[in-house]
Design an enzyme around this catalytic site. Sequence first.
Site, PDB file in Angstrom:
ATOM      1  N   SER A  24       0.836  -1.210   0.000  1.00 34.27           N
ATOM      2  CA  SER A  24       0.000   0.000   0.000  1.00 34.27           C
ATOM      3  C   SER A  24       0.866   1.254   0.000  1.00 34.27           C
ATOM      4  O   SER A  24       0.572   2.228  -0.703  1.00 34.27           O
ATOM      5  CB  SER A  24      -0.886   0.022   1.243  1.00 34.27           C
ATOM      6  OG  SER A  24      -1.885  -0.946   1.138  1.00 34.27           O
ATOM      7  N   ARG A  28       1.369   4.167  -3.020  1.00 33.27           N
ATOM      8  CA  ARG A  28       1.111   5.587  -2.765  1.00 33.27           C
ATOM      9  C   ARG A  28       2.346   6.428  -3.035  1.00 33.27           C
ATOM     10  O   ARG A  28       2.255   7.538  -3.558  1.00 33.27           O
ATOM     11  CB  ARG A  28       0.631   5.771  -1.324  1.00 33.27           C
ATOM     12  CG  ARG A  28      -0.816   5.318  -1.140  1.00 33.27           C
ATOM     13  CD  ARG A  28      -1.121   5.020   0.307  1.00 33.27           C
ATOM     14  NE  ARG A  28      -2.539   4.753   0.521  1.00 33.27           N
ATOM     15  CZ  ARG A  28      -3.163   3.602   0.233  1.00 33.27           C
ATOM     16  NH1 ARG A  28      -2.494   2.603  -0.300  1.00 33.27           N
ATOM     17  NH2 ARG A  28      -4.455   3.463   0.474  1.00 33.27           N
ATOM     18  N   GLY A  99      -5.751  -3.409  -7.615  1.00 31.00           N
ATOM     19  CA  GLY A  99      -6.921  -2.593  -7.271  1.00 31.00           C
ATOM     20  C   GLY A  99      -6.495  -1.233  -6.744  1.00 31.00           C
ATOM     21  O   GLY A  99      -7.089  -0.200  -7.095  1.00 31.00           O
ATOM     22  N   ASP A 328      -6.943  -7.543   5.064  1.00 24.90           N
ATOM     23  CA  ASP A 328      -6.117  -8.402   4.211  1.00 24.90           C
ATOM     24  C   ASP A 328      -5.559  -9.619   4.969  1.00 24.90           C
ATOM     25  O   ASP A 328      -4.939 -10.493   4.362  1.00 24.90           O
ATOM     26  CB  ASP A 328      -4.963  -7.596   3.601  1.00 24.90           C
ATOM     27  CG  ASP A 328      -5.484  -6.588   2.568  1.00 24.90           C
ATOM     28  OD1 ASP A 328      -6.629  -6.738   2.111  1.00 24.90           O
ATOM     29  OD2 ASP A 328      -4.742  -5.646   2.232  1.00 24.90           O
ATOM     30  N   LYS A 355     -12.324  -8.725  -3.371  1.00 19.04           N
ATOM     31  CA  LYS A 355     -10.866  -8.531  -3.427  1.00 19.04           C
ATOM     32  C   LYS A 355     -10.333  -9.200  -4.703  1.00 19.04           C
ATOM     33  O   LYS A 355     -11.096  -9.448  -5.628  1.00 19.04           O
ATOM     34  CB  LYS A 355     -10.216  -9.124  -2.170  1.00 19.04           C
ATOM     35  CG  LYS A 355     -10.626  -8.410  -0.884  1.00 19.04           C
ATOM     36  CD  LYS A 355     -10.097  -6.995  -0.856  1.00 19.04           C
ATOM     37  CE  LYS A 355     -10.597  -6.245   0.348  1.00 19.04           C
ATOM     38  NZ  LYS A 355     -10.315  -4.816   0.273  1.00 19.04           N
TER      39      LYS A 355
HETATM   40  C1  S3P Z   1      -5.663  -1.124   0.120  1.00 15.93           C
HETATM   41  C2  S3P Z   1      -6.889  -1.041   0.721  1.00 15.93           C
HETATM   42  C3  S3P Z   1      -7.715  -2.210   1.007  1.00 15.93           C
HETATM   43  C4  S3P Z   1      -6.899  -3.497   0.945  1.00 15.93           C
HETATM   44  C5  S3P Z   1      -6.007  -3.566  -0.261  1.00 15.93           C
HETATM   45  C6  S3P Z   1      -5.050  -2.398  -0.280  1.00 15.93           C
HETATM   46  C7  S3P Z   1      -4.933   0.128  -0.137  1.00 15.93           C
HETATM   47  O1  S3P Z   1      -8.726  -2.299   0.052  1.00 15.93           O
HETATM   48  O2  S3P Z   1      -7.732  -4.610   0.989  1.00 15.93           O
HETATM   49  O3  S3P Z   1      -5.260  -4.758  -0.279  1.00 15.93           O
HETATM   50  O4  S3P Z   1      -3.742   0.063  -0.449  1.00 15.93           O
HETATM   51  O5  S3P Z   1      -5.534   1.182  -0.011  1.00 15.93           O
HETATM   52  P1  S3P Z   1     -10.083  -1.444   0.159  1.00 15.93           P
HETATM   53  O6  S3P Z   1      -9.752  -0.025   0.083  1.00 15.93           O
HETATM   54  O7  S3P Z   1     -10.896  -1.914  -0.990  1.00 15.93           O
HETATM   55  O8  S3P Z   1     -10.665  -1.833   1.474  1.00 15.93           O
END
Ligand code: S3P
Length: 697
Positions: A24, A28, A99, A328, A355
């Site tokens: 994450s 970012r 995602g 997660d 997911k």
């Molecule tokens: C993430 C947020 C989460 C998480 C994903 C990574 C992120 O998802 O499950 O693995 O990096 O912001 P959601 O925002 O859909 O909850």
Amino acid sequence: MIETGGEALPGGRELSVRVPGDKSITQRALILGALAEGESRIGGVLRGEDPLATGRALAGLGVEIRGLEGSPESDLRIRGRGLRGWRQPDGVLDLENSGTGARLLAGALAAQPLTAVLTGDESLTSRPMERIVGPLRRMGAAIDCLGVPGRLPMRVTGGPLVPLCHRGTVASAQVKSAVLLAGVGAGVAVEVCEPRRSRDHSELMLEAMGVSVVAGAVEGGWSVGVPAPPTRLAPLDMEVPGDFSSAAFLLAWAVLSGCRGALTVRGVGLNGTRTGLLPVLARMGIGVDVAQRGTAGGEPVGDLRVAAPMGPPRAVEVGGAEIPAMIDEVPVLAILAARAEGVTRITGARELRVKESDRLTALALNLRRIGVAVEELPDGLEIEGTRGRLAGAAECFGDHRIAMCFGVLGATPGCDIRVDDPGVADVSFPGFWKLLARLPHRSASDRRGRTAYTRRDAARGDAAANPEAGCLVVAIDGSAGSGKSTTAAAVAFRLGFRHLDSGAVYRAVTLGLIERGTADAVLEEVTPEELAALEIDVKWGEGRMEVWLDGNRIPERDLRSERVTARVSQVSAIPAVRSGLLDLQRSARAGAGLVAEGRDMGSVVFPDAKVKVHLDADPRERARRRILQRGERSPGPAEIEAEADRLRRRDERDSSRRVAPLRRAPDAVVIDTTGLEPDEQIDRIVRLVEKARRVSR
Ligand code: S3P
């Protein structure tokens, strides 16, 4: 990534590992670095498939990134193009499986004066995008879903936006971040309210870049806003901490493998919006020491240390507000639950259905396939822990976390699990399989111990014809308070043997006699016929002992009730009871091994046991343990002495009683546990078993 250790850890040895950078935070850093003015330096980034896909998409938008596909040690350099300086891409931007990459980029693109088409792989194009499309459209971005409505591929045309206060119905850091990035990019105020607080890496990073972020609890959830976005973002200079989500797999491995000694995962991100698994582990009886060593980019960083397990984890109930901070890690919890004592119930986790795969279905299906009883709920799972052998093929559904969790489970004793698509782990944890293979595994003989009958066993002797013959018996007795029950349970768990708790059998008889109305005065005269009429039975719920009375399983609270506790020692001193239960106890021999615990195990019940252990400890030490076990806090010397006196008197009585006196078998190995840590006691016994196996081979 292993720093020390290599082979099986004898008691007390430490194993230290590192995990790749946080996914994450890396994502970012890439996107925000690309919006900064000037060059950002990021160390410790994750070079997994997801950030690589985001990096390629950013390159398509004209952002110069160096070192992303470089060596693990090298820093990443991003030359930011400013808040609205991205270039019109030539082709489609393929975020593959990511995602976070797709949703955060869509947010940032909403403010760019250009048109870009975002797409992804089969998994990503089936995930819901409406949750970001709605708020971004309301801010003024033009978004067209080119295939199925609310799904990728989608065309985003950005430009000037209007302020927005978005009320989300799910706690999602990706949605929150998309709106924050759109607002910061376009220079308009934004606020996001989510029903529960989600991970706050975007907020921390924006603050590190000079943005003032306002966050706090509000009615119905948590609010985050950027009321006065700046005109530029300062470049980043930071180290990405290790990914807690990756570390969680290793913690689970340590717990389930009976890793001797302790495992430390160093340099892990300890952001509280991510570490929600830790309190759940504590409730399961899994202690993880957390030592914060510093911060990086506003993120707390430190070491996680899990000690050798004392026994199987306990089942837990998890749900509601707890889920977002461990979203997660639910797959990791599921595999721990598969080996826990009891039924674990996970609720409030409906988001897992959208997911990288439908993780609830993927977990339920795979767990069931390998032999675990699972109930799939609309928003969670009910998993019944088992100590039985788990075997079969796990299907990954293209999901890195599903692959890794069954990989971890498969690397623990009593499991033979194949994972159909191991390569998907590269999404978040490149090098996962190599690391797993290099962790100290049990000896082949240990692993064989988890398996009831291997072909080799059957070929070697008469095990197939006579189940009891191939069963290695470990008899454990010891003085009161020497820790024999916990030690026996832990040894059985480590070896995958059955655990015969003879005390529970005597309790069952006591309960039966009480329920039959046998008065205390006539207990002594119980006849073998009366005993036989009790219908006491012992069954094996996949390794775990269950005691049955008159055709019903006795609940634990009845077995341990006060009325039973008050009479059990009287009942267990009745000769007819002792001899009447011999056959029942001996029938526990089956499979690879049995850890039998009780005062006359090595001398009367299993005189031919291959391993006999007599545990002892200084009365003061036993007294101290007993007091602590009762939940009282650090006892003073007088209290210890009084309890030690009681134990000495009990030792006297125990060794001089007429029936079944506590007398160690002459061939028992005496282990003085006074100065030993629990895992050292367990280690010693496991080593005796290994030796006995070598000799008998
Ligand atoms: C993430 C947020 C989460 C998480 C994903 C990574 C992120 O998802 O499950 O693995 O990096 O912001 P959601 O925002 O859909 O909850």
